[in-house]
Design a protein around this motif. Sequence first.
Motif, PDB file in Angstrom:
ATOM      1  N   ILE A 335      89.937  23.955  12.533  1.00  0.00           N
ATOM      2  CA  ILE A 335      88.843  24.776  13.053  1.00  0.00           C
ATOM      3  C   ILE A 335      88.013  25.345  11.909  1.00  0.00           C
ATOM      4  O   ILE A 335      86.774  25.331  11.949  1.00  0.00           O
ATOM      5  N   HIS A 396      92.301  14.125  14.116  1.00  0.00           N
ATOM      6  CA  HIS A 396      91.683  14.814  15.262  1.00  0.00           C
ATOM      7  C   HIS A 396      90.488  15.689  14.904  1.00  0.00           C
ATOM      8  O   HIS A 396      89.938  16.344  15.779  1.00  0.00           O
ATOM      9  N   PHE A 399      87.019  15.900  17.007  1.00  0.00           N
ATOM     10  CA  PHE A 399      86.732  16.635  18.250  1.00  0.00           C
ATOM     11  C   PHE A 399      86.134  18.012  17.969  1.00  0.00           C
ATOM     12  O   PHE A 399      85.041  18.317  18.454  1.00  0.00           O
ATOM     13  N   PRO A 400      86.814  18.872  17.167  1.00  0.00           N
ATOM     14  CA  PRO A 400      86.147  20.153  16.874  1.00  0.00           C
ATOM     15  C   PRO A 400      84.887  19.976  16.035  1.00  0.00           C
ATOM     16  O   PRO A 400      83.945  20.767  16.165  1.00  0.00           O
ATOM     17  N   GLY A 403      82.275  19.099  18.531  1.00  0.00           N
ATOM     18  CA  GLY A 403      82.143  20.222  19.466  1.00  0.00           C
ATOM     19  C   GLY A 403      81.451  21.400  18.823  1.00  0.00           C
ATOM     20  O   GLY A 403      80.525  21.986  19.392  1.00  0.00           O
ATOM     21  N   LEU A 404      81.872  21.765  17.604  1.00  0.00           N
ATOM     22  CA  LEU A 404      81.295  22.940  16.960  1.00  0.00           C
ATOM     23  C   LEU A 404      79.888  22.651  16.433  1.00  0.00           C
ATOM     24  O   LEU A 404      79.050  23.552  16.380  1.00  0.00           O
ATOM     25  N   THR A 441      84.161  29.729  21.607  1.00  0.00           N
ATOM     26  CA  THR A 441      84.221  28.274  21.423  1.00  0.00           C
ATOM     27  C   THR A 441      85.280  27.912  20.382  1.00  0.00           C
ATOM     28  O   THR A 441      86.012  26.936  20.543  1.00  0.00           O
ATOM     29  N   TRP A 445      88.503  25.493  20.997  1.00  0.00           N
ATOM     30  CA  TRP A 445      88.780  24.293  20.191  1.00  0.00           C
ATOM     31  C   TRP A 445      90.092  24.421  19.438  1.00  0.00           C
ATOM     32  O   TRP A 445      90.781  23.430  19.203  1.00  0.00           O
ATOM     33  N   TRP A 446      90.435  25.657  19.066  1.00  0.00           N
ATOM     34  CA  TRP A 446      91.720  25.863  18.401  1.00  0.00           C
ATOM     35  C   TRP A 446      92.841  25.402  19.319  1.00  0.00           C
ATOM     36  O   TRP A 446      93.727  24.661  18.901  1.00  0.00           O
ATOM     37  N   LEU A 448      92.700  23.374  21.888  1.00  0.00           N
ATOM     38  CA  LEU A 448      92.670  21.926  22.135  1.00  0.00           C
ATOM     39  C   LEU A 448      93.232  21.168  20.933  1.00  0.00           C
ATOM     40  O   LEU A 448      93.967  20.189  21.084  1.00  0.00           O
ATOM     41  N   LEU A 449      92.904  21.655  19.741  1.00  0.00           N
ATOM     42  CA  LEU A 449      93.395  20.999  18.529  1.00  0.00           C
ATOM     43  C   LEU A 449      94.915  21.184  18.413  1.00  0.00           C
ATOM     44  O   LEU A 449      95.639  20.262  18.007  1.00  0.00           O
ATOM     45  N   TYR A 509      89.950  32.382  25.433  1.00  0.00           N
ATOM     46  CA  TYR A 509      88.542  31.984  25.523  1.00  0.00           C
ATOM     47  C   TYR A 509      87.815  32.794  26.598  1.00  0.00           C
ATOM     48  O   TYR A 509      86.733  33.342  26.380  1.00  0.00           O
TER      49      TYR A 509
END
Lengths: 518, 221
Positions: A335, A396, A399-400, A403-404, A441, A445-446, A448-449, A509
């Motif tokens: 992240i 991975h 993805f963040p 997303g970020l 956000t 994402w944290w 999800l990661l 979140y």
Amino acid sequence: MTETRGFGAVFFPLGVLATFSIIVIAPLAAACWPEEGSLWNALPTLIGSGSTWKLMGSSLIIATGASLGATLLGAPAGHALRYVSPRVRGILLAGLFIPMAAPAHVMAVAWIELVGHGGLLASWIEIPFYNRAGVIFVLSCVYFPIPLFATLAASRRIPPALEEAARLHTGWIRAFLGVTVPLAATSTLAGGICVLLLTLLSFSIPSLFQVPVYTSEIYERFSATHDAAGAAAAGLCLLAFVSLIATIAVRRLRRHMGQLQHTPACMEPRQASRGAICLASTYCLALWAFTTMLPLLAVAVRALPPAACVAAWRTARGEIMCSLAVSVSVATGGIVLAFLLARIRGGMLPLLSAAAFCVSGPVLGVGLIRFWNHDGLRGMVYDGLAILVVAGMARHLVFPHLGLSIASSQLPACLEEAAAVHGVSKWRRTLCVVLPLLAPTLVLWWSLLFMLAWGELDASVLVAPPGWTPVSVRLFSLMHYGPSSMVAALSLVSTLFALGGAGGGFLAYRLLRRQVYG
Amino acid sequence: MGDSLLAVEVEGLAKSFGPKRILHEVRFSVPAGKLMAITGPSGSGKTTLLRAVAGLEPIDAGHIHIGGRSVSRPGFRVPPEKRGIAMTFQEGALWPHMTAEKHLRFVLRAHRLSVPETETRIRHVLEVVDLADRGTARPHELSGGEQQRLGIARALCVDAPLLLMDEPFAHLDEARTVRILTEIKERVCAGRSTVLLATHNETLLDADLVSRMGNACGNES
Ligand SMILES: Nc1ncnc2c1ncn2[C@@H]1O[C@H](COP(=O)(O)OP(=O)(O)OP(=O)(O)O)[C@@H](O)[C@H]1O
Ligand SMILES: [Mg+2]
């Protein structure tokens, strides 16, 4: 355009880029570029070999089947959820997300425990999983939440008036099929294509069911012969193929995506008859029970008596602690890096992150070995827990990162500008304006990661050093001896951790979102 | 060029967005301690001009001096935080996670004021814009007009030598507009501030200088 730039403004992006290079670019380059010339020998051999095309064909059949299956299961649920009240919808969404939150290999075990040979319901129905159809079935049940969320997101943006206008002239079924479904179709299709790409790259489920696919073959070949050039050639072909599909999909779909972009999302449930609402709720509940509850229940039953769970915890405590340390480090490090990358807005960098994911886990694993397995500082990383953290981040980060980047580009620029014109330095703007606004956000994402890192197997299985085995790798090796109460108990524990991370992150979140945006 | 009596000097300024030419050969100068109104029809480039002066937009040609210092020319731009300015934004640009008081405290901290001085300024400025009782409210709890007044308070509190205001009174009633204008003019008369104010409606302003944007841009006294 050059501007007057301070010391920090120059060295900060360089530092971020250097970190990104060490974590993502170096193993990617090492994977795709083995000894001089050897790749050019390996590529023609690979392309000329009939078995390559057979394996690619097998992967493609599985991916197409899984993406169709997932879309057929998920898209109707995405539409159905628009008809239920927001509170029930929230609960159903959380439940329907579980198959994706739990590690994929755990869901494979769960299905075997339910309807596989010797499973809980095997006396009524037994599905032979050890073939392509079995893999397609399980992958569909794991990935259906993607088309579901994609469809729901689009369906919420369709102004109710469009359907109401159609209903003045025709019944609700025809209005639904003629207006709502086509308007959401692009988004549904995008979800289906995501599933296609993810399943094309998936390794653990086909490997567990002993169905030869392209990715599992790379792993088998490298573990047996340490043929790095062969793995690199295979990885490059896969990357080229996945990029081709993704590019075509993005080009085709982008034209239609704009349709609903500017309509606001509507939270209120859509008006419908009681019968329709009942049907919608029943479908979602049935889908949840069938794809989530039943298989996980079978694992729980197999893990009984509780003593087996306690025994599993005792024997695998080291692995669980290792996974926990790795997942927390991957999520936190990932992240931070993704946020910093989003701040420096490196144009093509997300493509490199995506490439690291798309060469497939085993190939990235080979690259990690080739880059880190040296004497000195690199050797210290390679021999310890750190290599698992690096592997998880490299695989991975995409993805963040994406997303970020999107989230920070959507923050109104004027918010930061307003601080700048009043004399606030770039550091304080980042810390006091951008960071708090992106905090919800970031937390999402944290989690999800964390979930992805917890289930990470494809690259870790190659690089896990002696003495540092994550739960996923331990489970993977145990599963090859067939189902057992130990496997079930560990699967259960593993699922609980993954869900704990995802659930905790989601609650945080919601809380943060309310605090920041009121 | 660098006449220190001129607060702002703009010479031959040009700015395009892609093929669309927004500002062309813009030229004006504002002596220190004056209020200049920038008027013109919608889309004529008032906001773009203020953003260029603030350093938020790079320019294609010409140069901008603030207080005698060259701050913008093609290929060179002093960052906004180092220009000694304050600005109100047409779109508000309020921070959703901060209360009204926190907005002011946040920008005042960048100017390294003592705590008592900071608190005194916050109280004074909130009174000027008539938000004294809304200090703990966040932007989504304020009406459109109140949000605009908070944007003005944020710009006034730092006491910057150059104040850029983009349609600051669009949502305000006449009484409040007059009250805030009086405060601004006091600062201008005392020589503490120079103001560039973009507006559709200059009738209430009684500006020292007026610059009309349109096909040609120049300044008239
Ligand atoms: N970032 C941008 N990219 C492209 N075009 C832009 C951009 N910003 C402004 N424009 C265009 O520049 C022109 C001038 O815009 P600007 O906002 O400066 O006008 P304005 O005089 O402030 O208008 P208004 O009175 O409505 O606020 C407009 O046609 C606008 O569409
Ligand atoms: Mg404007």
